[in-house]
Write a protein that holds these residues in place. Structure first.
Motif, PDB file in Angstrom:
ATOM      1  N   UNK A  20       7.908 -14.626  -2.834  1.00 42.48           N
ATOM      2  CA  UNK A  20       6.605 -14.055  -3.171  1.00 42.48           C
ATOM      3  C   UNK A  20       6.028 -13.322  -1.954  1.00 42.48           C
ATOM      4  N   UNK A  21       5.727 -12.052  -2.079  1.00 39.96           N
ATOM      5  CA  UNK A  21       5.121 -11.305  -0.971  1.00 39.96           C
ATOM      6  C   UNK A  21       6.113 -10.803   0.065  1.00 39.96           C
ATOM      7  N   UNK A  22       7.387 -11.205  -0.065  1.00 41.98           N
ATOM      8  CA  UNK A  22       8.381 -10.785   0.936  1.00 41.98           C
ATOM      9  C   UNK A  22       8.768  -9.328   0.714  1.00 41.98           C
ATOM     10  N   UNK A  23       8.831  -8.552   1.783  1.00 44.75           N
ATOM     11  CA  UNK A  23       9.219  -7.150   1.654  1.00 44.75           C
ATOM     12  C   UNK A  23      10.674  -7.077   1.150  1.00 44.75           C
ATOM     13  N   UNK A  24      10.896  -6.123   0.265  1.00 42.58           N
ATOM     14  CA  UNK A  24      12.221  -6.029  -0.381  1.00 42.58           C
ATOM     15  C   UNK A  24      13.315  -5.785   0.662  1.00 42.58           C
ATOM     16  N   UNK A  25      12.995  -4.958   1.666  1.00 38.08           N
ATOM     17  CA  UNK A  25      13.994  -4.695   2.719  1.00 38.08           C
ATOM     18  C   UNK A  25      14.379  -5.996   3.419  1.00 38.08           C
ATOM     19  N   UNK A  44      11.923  -0.162  10.096  1.00 33.18           N
ATOM     20  CA  UNK A  44      11.578  -1.407   9.367  1.00 33.18           C
ATOM     21  C   UNK A  44      10.081  -1.645   9.282  1.00 33.18           C
ATOM     22  N   UNK A  45       9.278  -0.666   9.694  1.00 34.70           N
ATOM     23  CA  UNK A  45       7.826  -0.882   9.763  1.00 34.70           C
ATOM     24  C   UNK A  45       7.014   0.296   9.213  1.00 34.70           C
ATOM     25  N   UNK A  46       7.590   1.075   8.303  1.00 38.63           N
ATOM     26  CA  UNK A  46       6.760   2.008   7.538  1.00 38.63           C
ATOM     27  C   UNK A  46       6.605   3.427   8.051  1.00 38.63           C
ATOM     28  N   UNK A  47       7.366   3.831   9.070  1.00 37.56           N
ATOM     29  CA  UNK A  47       7.127   5.180   9.596  1.00 37.56           C
ATOM     30  C   UNK A  47       8.245   6.191   9.320  1.00 37.56           C
ATOM     31  N   UNK A  48       9.501   5.748   9.221  1.00 38.83           N
ATOM     32  CA  UNK A  48      10.600   6.726   9.249  1.00 38.83           C
ATOM     33  C   UNK A  48      11.039   7.198   7.861  1.00 38.83           C
ATOM     34  N   UNK A  49      10.805   6.441   6.817  1.00 40.56           N
ATOM     35  CA  UNK A  49      11.199   6.826   5.460  1.00 40.56           C
ATOM     36  C   UNK A  49      12.642   6.500   5.106  1.00 40.56           C
ATOM     37  N   UNK A  84      14.133   3.770   4.475  1.00 38.02           N
ATOM     38  CA  UNK A  84      14.342   2.684   3.502  1.00 38.02           C
ATOM     39  C   UNK A  84      13.921   3.090   2.089  1.00 38.02           C
ATOM     40  N   UNK A  85      13.857   4.378   1.851  1.00 31.97           N
ATOM     41  CA  UNK A  85      13.445   4.887   0.528  1.00 31.97           C
ATOM     42  C   UNK A  85      14.321   4.323  -0.601  1.00 31.97           C
ATOM     43  N   UNK A  86      13.668   3.910  -1.692  1.00 30.92           N
ATOM     44  CA  UNK A  86      14.392   3.457  -2.886  1.00 30.92           C
ATOM     45  C   UNK A  86      13.626   3.932  -4.115  1.00 30.92           C
ATOM     46  N   UNK A  87      14.254   3.801  -5.289  1.00 27.65           N
ATOM     47  CA  UNK A  87      13.612   4.234  -6.529  1.00 27.65           C
ATOM     48  C   UNK A  87      13.490   3.025  -7.455  1.00 27.65           C
ATOM     49  N   UNK A  88      12.297   2.844  -7.989  1.00 27.22           N
ATOM     50  CA  UNK A  88      12.058   1.733  -8.912  1.00 27.22           C
ATOM     51  C   UNK A  88      12.582   2.114 -10.292  1.00 27.22           C
ATOM     52  N   UNK A  89      13.497   1.296 -10.822  1.00 23.89           N
ATOM     53  CA  UNK A  89      14.055   1.562 -12.149  1.00 23.89           C
ATOM     54  C   UNK A  89      13.392   0.654 -13.183  1.00 23.89           C
ATOM     55  N   UNK A  90      13.164  -0.601 -12.802  1.00 27.98           N
ATOM     56  CA  UNK A  90      12.581  -1.563 -13.732  1.00 27.98           C
ATOM     57  C   UNK A  90      11.804  -2.613 -12.945  1.00 27.98           C
ATOM     58  N   UNK A  91      10.651  -3.023 -13.462  1.00 19.81           N
ATOM     59  CA  UNK A  91       9.870  -4.074 -12.812  1.00 19.81           C
ATOM     60  C   UNK A  91       8.640  -3.496 -12.122  1.00 19.81           C
ATOM     61  N   UNK A 151      11.058   0.369   0.918  1.00 12.17           N
ATOM     62  CA  UNK A 151      11.432  -1.047   0.771  1.00 12.17           C
ATOM     63  C   UNK A 151      10.820  -1.908   1.867  1.00 12.17           C
ATOM     64  N   UNK A 152      10.525  -1.305   3.043  1.00 13.12           N
ATOM     65  CA  UNK A 152       9.990  -2.133   4.136  1.00 13.12           C
ATOM     66  C   UNK A 152       8.507  -2.414   3.969  1.00 13.12           C
ATOM     67  N   UNK A 153       7.865  -1.764   2.985  1.00  9.12           N
ATOM     68  CA  UNK A 153       6.424  -1.977   2.797  1.00  9.12           C
ATOM     69  C   UNK A 153       6.092  -2.581   1.446  1.00  9.12           C
ATOM     70  N   UNK A 154       7.074  -2.713   0.563  1.00 10.28           N
ATOM     71  CA  UNK A 154       6.772  -3.155  -0.806  1.00 10.28           C
ATOM     72  C   UNK A 154       7.442  -4.486  -1.108  1.00 10.28           C
ATOM     73  N   UNK A 155       6.721  -5.290  -1.882  1.00  9.63           N
ATOM     74  CA  UNK A 155       7.231  -6.591  -2.317  1.00  9.63           C
ATOM     75  C   UNK A 155       7.366  -6.580  -3.838  1.00  9.63           C
ATOM     76  N   UNK A 156       8.253  -7.431  -4.346  1.00  8.23           N
ATOM     77  CA  UNK A 156       8.467  -7.498  -5.799  1.00  8.23           C
ATOM     78  C   UNK A 156       7.327  -8.291  -6.448  1.00  8.23           C
ATOM     79  N   UNK A 157       6.795  -7.765  -7.557  1.00  4.76           N
ATOM     80  CA  UNK A 157       5.802  -8.521  -8.326  1.00  4.76           C
ATOM     81  C   UNK A 157       6.466  -9.163  -9.553  1.00  4.76           C
ATOM     82  N   UNK A 158       7.676  -8.672  -9.873  1.00  3.12           N
ATOM     83  CA  UNK A 158       8.456  -9.228 -10.986  1.00  3.12           C
ATOM     84  C   UNK A 158       9.934  -9.056 -10.615  1.00  3.12           C
ATOM     85  N   UNK A 159      10.824  -9.487 -11.474  1.00  2.28           N
ATOM     86  CA  UNK A 159      12.235  -9.155 -11.254  1.00  2.28           C
ATOM     87  C   UNK A 159      12.356  -7.634 -11.218  1.00  2.28           C
ATOM     88  N   UNK A 160      13.263  -7.135 -10.385  1.00  2.00           N
ATOM     89  CA  UNK A 160      13.339  -5.685 -10.183  1.00  2.00           C
ATOM     90  C   UNK A 160      14.749  -5.158 -10.359  1.00  2.00           C
TER      91      UNK A 160
END
Ligand SMILES: Cc1cc2nc3c(=O)[nH]c(=O)nc-3n(C[C@H](O)[C@H](O)[C@H](O)COP(=O)(O)OP(=O)(O)OC[C@H]3O[C@@H](n4cnc5c(N)ncnc54)[C@H](O)[C@@H]3O)c2cc1C
Ligand code: FES
Length: 337
Positions: free
Chosen positions: A18-23, A38-43, A45-52, A76-85
């Motif tokens: 819960x709350x853990x960054x996906x990266x 790993x801290x939000x500046x370089x881009x 860790x870009x990913x695309x949300x398909x589901x969740x 991914x370094x700034x976002x956490x899962x709120x559901x299965x993804x």
């Protein structure tokens, strides 16, 4: 929460707390997901949300300029899962090497903050449980009352390490560095994620080493030197270190660097002439220019490590690719963005 990552070559599955960054969850599960800062500046860790559904912990992150949120892209370094993804990553992703140090969440206590210059300080964090890291790696650190995590490279090298040493340059108005330079830091509890970073040195490399550091970028180079010295690496391989600062007043670790007489160490002063009669070699100029002058014709069998402010690192990368003709796999870097 269960996360499925579809990369170009294969899929990975892992659990994210819960709350853990996906990266961080992916790296903890040994999936070699793409990242740099790993801290939000370089881009990277870009990913695309398909589901969740995801929670973005830093919607103003500078790295978001590299993504298209309208296409479901996120960092991914700034976002956490709120559901299965189910998410997609455009690159090839491989499992971490079996021998790689495991990424995990750590906690520790900040020791005394020791000034090294007018705006750089050294600080130790004593960990509650020891960790393993490679020379040249960094930790993402979270301090009480400071939003988000910051990357800091380890200065020491111990295996395993109960104590991590860092050097931090004060950034006026900066959340973490102002906190560290305040009277609230000593004795505070911090959370860390790591070890992180690919600018690692292992003695099995068996190549000559070139380190080019701007300012606090010397941190990881000290770890590399300590690691190399511990196995008498200098007996078989050349090691050059170029440490760039503006003036002598900005320089630190000079005694520590002088303790490695086998390495060829040069301090580059960009805004001042070199001082007379010093045990270390000083030259005037920007660090990448000084390195370029001294290294001409010496690039055979070299692995380069670069760290420091992004413009210094980018200038050094240009020299190494265009002038020295090193291939990209011979250049490891950390941009302190
Ligand atoms: C791989 C790496 C290694 C580094 N190693 C060192 C080192 O050894 N020594 C050193 O002095 N510096 C190092 N840095 C730079 C360091 O991480 C900080 O950027 C710097 O200390 C300034 O931090 P600050 O909090 O004072 O400034 P701020 O401007 O407050 O923050 C700077 C960085 O913190 C993060 N951040 C800020 N606000 C938020 C938020 N709300 N949510 C989430 N994240 C946020 C971002 O990454 C931002 O770029 C490194 C950077 C990287 C990427
Ligand atoms: S790794 Fe996420 S923005 Fe740099």
């Amino acid at each position: 929460m269960r996360v499925q990552v579809n990369a170009r070559n294969r899929a990975f599955h892992f659990e994210a707390d819960n709350g853990e960054k996906i990266l961080y969850a992916g790296l903890r599960a040994q999936a070699g997901l793409p990242y740099e800062c790993a801290t939000g500046t370089c881009g990277t860790c870009k990913a695309k949300l398909v589901e969740g559904a995801i929670d973005d912990h830093w919607p103003e992150a500078p790295g978001r300029k590299f993504i298209k949120p309208e296409r479901g892209e996120f960092l991914m370094c700034q976002c956490a899962a709120r559901s299965d993804l189910a998410i997609e990553v455009a690159s090839f992703v491989y499992p971490a090497d079996p021998g790689a140090c495991r990424v995990g969440a750590l906690t520790g206590t900040v020791g005394e903050v020791r000034p090294l210059t007018h705006d750089v300080a050294a600080v130790d964090v004593t960990l509650d449980a020891p960790c393993e890291f490679e020379a040249g790696q960094f930790m993402a650190v979270n301090a009480p009352g400071v939003r988000g995590l910051r990357g800091y490279s380890m200065v020491n090298f111990d295996q395993p390490a109960r104590r991590l040493e860092f050097v931090v340059k004060k950034k006026p108005g900066g959340g973490f560095s102002e906190w560290l330079f305040s009277d609230r830091a000593a004795g505070a509890r911090v959370e860390l994620v790591g070890p992180l970073g690919k600018a690692t040195f292992h003695p099995g490399l068996a190549k000559n080493i070139l380190c080019i550091a701007g300012g606090s970028g010397i941190a990881g180079m000290m770890s590399i030197l300590a690691r190399a010295a511990a196995v008498n690496y200098f007996d078989r391989h050349k090691v050059w270190v170029f440490f760039g600062v503006r003036t002598l007043r900005d320089a630190f670790f000079l005694q520590e660097l002088a303790a490695y007489p086998e390495a060829q160490i040069t301090v580059a002063l960009s805004e001042e002439d070199p001082p007379p009669n010093t045990s270390l070699r000083f030259e005037r100029g920007l660090v990448h220019e000084v390195a370029k002058r001294q290294m001409a014709g010496k690039y055979r069998d070299v692995r380069a490590y670069l760290a420091g402010p992004p413009p210094a690192v980018e200038a050094a990368i240009r020299v190494l690719l265009l002038e020295a003709k090193l291939t990209a796999d011979c250049i490891r870097y950390d941009k302190f963005s």
